[in-house]
Write a protein that holds these residues in place. Structure first.
Motif, PDB file in Angstrom:
ATOM      1  N   SER A  52      -9.605  -4.151  68.832  1.00 53.31           N
ATOM      2  CA  SER A  52     -10.419  -5.140  68.114  1.00 53.31           C
ATOM      3  C   SER A  52     -11.547  -4.497  67.310  1.00 53.31           C
ATOM      4  CB  SER A  52     -10.982  -6.172  69.093  1.00 53.31           C
ATOM      5  OG  SER A  52     -11.791  -5.531  70.055  1.00 53.31           O
ATOM      6  N   SER A  53     -11.474  -3.179  67.075  1.00 56.96           N
ATOM      7  CA  SER A  53     -12.551  -2.521  66.328  1.00 56.96           C
ATOM      8  C   SER A  53     -12.629  -3.023  64.884  1.00 56.96           C
ATOM      9  CB  SER A  53     -12.372  -1.002  66.345  1.00 56.96           C
ATOM     10  OG  SER A  53     -11.158  -0.626  65.729  1.00 56.96           O
ATOM     11  N   ASN A  54     -11.528  -3.490  64.327  1.00 54.72           N
ATOM     12  CA  ASN A  54     -11.528  -4.078  62.988  1.00 54.72           C
ATOM     13  C   ASN A  54     -11.307  -5.583  63.104  1.00 54.72           C
ATOM     14  OD1 ASN A  54     -11.528  -4.287  60.170  1.00 54.72           O
ATOM     15  ND2 ASN A  54      -9.339  -3.962  60.054  1.00 54.72           N
ATOM     16  N   ASN A  55     -10.276  -5.980  63.775  1.00 50.97           N
ATOM     17  CA  ASN A  55     -10.010  -7.364  64.150  1.00 50.97           C
ATOM     18  C   ASN A  55      -8.864  -7.354  65.148  1.00 50.97           C
ATOM     19  OD1 ASN A  55      -8.265  -6.856  61.637  1.00 50.97           O
ATOM     20  ND2 ASN A  55      -7.371  -8.731  62.436  1.00 50.97           N
ATOM     21  N   GLY A  56      -8.781  -8.384  65.966  1.00 53.44           N
ATOM     22  CA  GLY A  56      -7.768  -8.419  67.015  1.00 53.44           C
ATOM     23  C   GLY A  56      -6.416  -8.916  66.552  1.00 53.44           C
ATOM     24  N   PHE A  57      -6.398 -10.010  65.784  1.00 51.56           N
ATOM     25  CA  PHE A  57      -5.138 -10.624  65.372  1.00 51.56           C
ATOM     26  C   PHE A  57      -5.143 -10.941  63.886  1.00 51.56           C
ATOM     27  CE2 PHE A  57      -4.339 -11.110  69.794  1.00 51.56           C
ATOM     28  CZ  PHE A  57      -2.969 -11.296  69.927  1.00 51.56           C
ATOM     29  N   ASP A  58      -3.959 -10.830  63.296  1.00 54.26           N
ATOM     30  CA  ASP A  58      -3.707 -11.268  61.922  1.00 54.26           C
ATOM     31  C   ASP A  58      -2.807 -12.495  61.972  1.00 54.26           C
ATOM     32  OD1 ASP A  58      -4.991  -8.928  61.189  1.00 54.26           O
ATOM     33  OD2 ASP A  58      -3.214  -7.979  60.324  1.00 54.26           O
ATOM     34  N   PHE A  59      -3.154 -13.492  61.178  1.00 59.46           N
ATOM     35  CA  PHE A  59      -2.313 -14.675  60.967  1.00 59.46           C
ATOM     36  C   PHE A  59      -1.899 -14.623  59.500  1.00 59.46           C
ATOM     37  CE2 PHE A  59      -4.723 -15.750  64.654  1.00 59.46           C
ATOM     38  CZ  PHE A  59      -4.054 -16.752  65.337  1.00 59.46           C
ATOM     39  N   HIS A  60      -0.614 -14.463  59.235  1.00 59.44           N
ATOM     40  CA  HIS A  60      -0.095 -14.473  57.866  1.00 59.44           C
ATOM     41  C   HIS A  60       0.569 -15.824  57.654  1.00 59.44           C
ATOM     42  CE1 HIS A  60      -0.701 -10.127  57.260  1.00 59.44           C
ATOM     43  NE2 HIS A  60      -0.329 -10.001  58.530  1.00 59.44           N
ATOM     44  N   ILE A  61      -0.007 -16.649  56.796  1.00 57.97           N
ATOM     45  CA  ILE A  61       0.497 -17.995  56.542  1.00 57.97           C
ATOM     46  C   ILE A  61       1.412 -17.929  55.324  1.00 57.97           C
ATOM     47  CG2 ILE A  61      -0.102 -20.367  55.966  1.00 57.97           C
ATOM     48  CD1 ILE A  61      -2.666 -18.364  57.774  1.00 57.97           C
ATOM     49  N   TYR A  62       2.717 -18.110  55.569  1.00 58.25           N
ATOM     50  CA  TYR A  62       3.758 -17.975  54.552  1.00 58.25           C
ATOM     51  C   TYR A  62       4.098 -19.326  53.933  1.00 58.25           C
ATOM     52  CZ  TYR A  62       5.270 -13.377  56.433  1.00 58.25           C
ATOM     53  OH  TYR A  62       5.359 -12.070  56.830  1.00 58.25           O
ATOM     54  N   TYR A  63       4.429 -19.285  52.655  1.00 51.40           N
ATOM     55  CA  TYR A  63       4.956 -20.469  51.981  1.00 51.40           C
ATOM     56  C   TYR A  63       5.939 -19.998  50.908  1.00 51.40           C
ATOM     57  CZ  TYR A  63       1.947 -19.409  48.015  1.00 51.40           C
ATOM     58  OH  TYR A  63       1.360 -18.784  46.945  1.00 51.40           O
ATOM     59  N   MET A  64       6.843 -20.867  50.514  1.00 51.60           N
ATOM     60  CA  MET A  64       7.821 -20.524  49.478  1.00 51.60           C
ATOM     61  C   MET A  64       7.183 -20.800  48.128  1.00 51.60           C
ATOM     62  SD  MET A  64      11.444 -21.488  51.388  1.00 51.60           S
ATOM     63  CE  MET A  64      11.820 -22.692  50.231  1.00 51.60           C
ATOM     64  N   GLN A  65       6.870 -19.725  47.426  1.00 51.01           N
ATOM     65  CA  GLN A  65       6.125 -19.821  46.159  1.00 51.01           C
ATOM     66  C   GLN A  65       6.894 -20.538  45.055  1.00 51.01           C
ATOM     67  OE1 GLN A  65       7.069 -16.897  47.582  1.00 51.01           O
ATOM     68  NE2 GLN A  65       8.259 -15.749  46.089  1.00 51.01           N
ATOM     69  N   ASN A  66       8.214 -20.674  45.199  1.00 53.02           N
ATOM     70  CA  ASN A  66       9.014 -21.366  44.183  1.00 53.02           C
ATOM     71  C   ASN A  66       9.194 -22.851  44.480  1.00 53.02           C
ATOM     72  OD1 ASN A  66       9.323 -18.987  42.734  1.00 53.02           O
ATOM     73  ND2 ASN A  66      11.142 -18.405  43.901  1.00 53.02           N
ATOM     74  N   VAL A  67       8.556 -23.330  45.535  1.00 53.72           N
ATOM     75  CA  VAL A  67       8.612 -24.750  45.882  1.00 53.72           C
ATOM     76  C   VAL A  67       7.211 -25.326  45.640  1.00 53.72           C
ATOM     77  CG1 VAL A  67       9.072 -26.428  47.713  1.00 53.72           C
ATOM     78  CG2 VAL A  67      10.403 -24.294  47.606  1.00 53.72           C
ATOM     79  N   PRO A  68       7.034 -26.070  44.546  1.00 50.99           N
ATOM     80  CA  PRO A  68       5.692 -26.546  44.171  1.00 50.99           C
ATOM     81  C   PRO A  68       4.950 -27.289  45.288  1.00 50.99           C
ATOM     82  CG  PRO A  68       7.241 -26.968  42.392  1.00 50.99           C
ATOM     83  CD  PRO A  68       8.053 -26.477  43.559  1.00 50.99           C
ATOM     84  N   GLU A  69       5.664 -28.114  46.053  1.00 51.04           N
ATOM     85  CA  GLU A  69       5.007 -28.866  47.119  1.00 51.04           C
ATOM     86  C   GLU A  69       4.454 -27.929  48.188  1.00 51.04           C
ATOM     87  OE1 GLU A  69       8.260 -29.407  46.223  1.00 51.04           O
ATOM     88  OE2 GLU A  69       7.985 -31.194  44.989  1.00 51.04           O
ATOM     89  N   GLU A  70       5.222 -26.864  48.518  1.00 49.17           N
ATOM     90  CA  GLU A  70       4.749 -25.909  49.520  1.00 49.17           C
ATOM     91  C   GLU A  70       3.550 -25.124  49.000  1.00 49.17           C
ATOM     92  OE1 GLU A  70       7.137 -23.371  51.939  1.00 49.17           O
ATOM     93  OE2 GLU A  70       8.705 -24.892  52.171  1.00 49.17           O
ATOM     94  N   MET A  71       3.617 -24.711  47.728  1.00 47.21           N
ATOM     95  CA  MET A  71       2.495 -23.967  47.169  1.00 47.21           C
ATOM     96  C   MET A  71       1.232 -24.828  47.164  1.00 47.21           C
ATOM     97  SD  MET A  71       1.894 -22.131  43.475  1.00 47.21           S
ATOM     98  CE  MET A  71       2.611 -20.524  43.785  1.00 47.21           C
ATOM     99  N   LYS A  72       1.370 -26.088  46.787  1.00 47.90           N
ATOM    100  CA  LYS A  72       0.215 -26.996  46.760  1.00 47.90           C
ATOM    101  C   LYS A  72      -0.365 -27.147  48.166  1.00 47.90           C
ATOM    102  CE  LYS A  72      -1.101 -31.736  45.411  1.00 47.90           C
ATOM    103  NZ  LYS A  72      -1.782 -32.133  46.625  1.00 47.90           N
ATOM    104  N   TYR A  73       0.516 -27.367  49.147  1.00 49.20           N
ATOM    105  CA  TYR A  73       0.036 -27.537  50.516  1.00 49.20           C
ATOM    106  C   TYR A  73      -0.641 -26.254  51.008  1.00 49.20           C
ATOM    107  CZ  TYR A  73      -0.487 -28.924  55.309  1.00 49.20           C
ATOM    108  OH  TYR A  73      -1.042 -29.237  56.520  1.00 49.20           O
ATOM    109  N   ALA A  74      -0.024 -25.102  50.752  1.00 50.06           N
ATOM    110  CA  ALA A  74      -0.583 -23.825  51.199  1.00 50.06           C
ATOM    111  C   ALA A  74      -1.952 -23.572  50.559  1.00 50.06           C
ATOM    112  CB  ALA A  74       0.380 -22.685  50.895  1.00 50.06           C
ATOM    113  N   ARG A  75      -2.088 -23.891  49.281  1.00 47.29           N
ATOM    114  CA  ARG A  75      -3.372 -23.703  48.598  1.00 47.29           C
ATOM    115  C   ARG A  75      -4.444 -24.600  49.225  1.00 47.29           C
ATOM    116  NH1 ARG A  75      -4.277 -21.077  44.204  1.00 47.29           N
ATOM    117  NH2 ARG A  75      -2.158 -21.185  43.377  1.00 47.29           N
ATOM    118  N   GLU A  76      -4.080 -25.855  49.526  1.00 47.02           N
ATOM    119  CA  GLU A  76      -5.026 -26.768  50.181  1.00 47.02           C
ATOM    120  C   GLU A  76      -5.362 -26.288  51.594  1.00 47.02           C
ATOM    121  OE1 GLU A  76      -3.108 -30.581  49.874  1.00 47.02           O
ATOM    122  OE2 GLU A  76      -3.624 -30.792  47.747  1.00 47.02           O
ATOM    123  N   LEU A  77      -4.364 -25.766  52.303  1.00 47.27           N
ATOM    124  CA  LEU A  77      -4.590 -25.242  53.645  1.00 47.27           C
ATOM    125  C   LEU A  77      -5.536 -24.039  53.595  1.00 47.27           C
ATOM    126  CD1 LEU A  77      -3.860 -25.384  56.668  1.00 47.27           C
ATOM    127  CD2 LEU A  77      -1.933 -23.844  56.156  1.00 47.27           C
TER     128      LEU A  77
END
Length: 195
Positions: A52-77
């Motif tokens: 944990s000297s830099n950080n303990g965990f990484d969360f990578h939140i994935y979305y399908m960039q070619n699906v407009p609804e997913e990109m919109k939701y991911a940007r809002e998230l």
């Protein structure tokens, strides 16, 4: 052949047998309190080998960039995470795959078990159509991404070969982030991709 995994009971050798008593709910097992009356230290600090000297965990939140609804939701998230969890380290919103990640994503880092548990439970409710790769940071980025990781939602295949070449944190040639490490392991091609 030597076992790959240490026993999870290491440190409990010679402990009294656990009772088979059922709690009043009629289903769960009664667990006696620890002999010293203390809670597990894992409530307040990450267990080894998490570094944990830099950080303990990484969360990578994935979305399908070619699906407009997913990109919109991911940007809002992404915005909501920045507003609700300003104490966490939140990276930029990528609109294309970067590093070992096969689709666009953004990354959030947690620094202690309390933050990790709180963010995990919140993200379980709010991730929507996004998938989440969750991994600890040890001295082995390859193992972090392939053996010690967990997924929320559908898992995605990662391009992990360059992670095998990454120097452990705290050693000569080590990198502060996986993006820097990945770029170094791919002779800068990840940097050319925008990392």
């Amino acid at each position: 052949m030597t076992p790959q995994w240490k026993s999870p009971l290491e440190g409990y050798e010679g402990a009294d047998p656990l009772p088979s008593t059922i709690n009043p709910d009629g289903k769960s097992l009664y667990n006696p309190p620890a002999p010293d009356g203390k809670l597990s230290s894992s409530y307040t600090e990450f267990p080894p080998p998490i570094d944990s000297s830099n950080n303990g965990f990484d969360f990578h939140i994935y979305y399908m960039q070619n699906v407009p609804e997913e990109m919109k939701y991911a940007r809002e998230l992404h915005e909501r995470v920045r507003r609700e969890f300003p104490e966490l380290r939140i990276y930029r919103f990528w609109e294309k795959p970067v590093g070992p990640h096969p689709v666009a994503m953004f990354e959030v880092n947690t620094f202690n078990p309390h933050q990790t548990g709180a963010f995990f439970s919140w993200l379980t409710v709010w991730r929507g159509p996004c998938s989440v790769l969750i991994h600890p940071n040890t001295n082995s980025p390859y193992k972090d991404h392939t053996e010690l990781m967990s997924w929320m939602g559908r898992p995605w295949p990662l391009y992990t070969d360059p992670l095998k070449k990454v120097s452990p944190r705290g050693t000569t040639g080590s990198h502060a982030t996986h993006a820097e490490a990945f770029a170094a392991a791919t002779n800068g091609t990840a940097l050319n991709a925008g990392l």
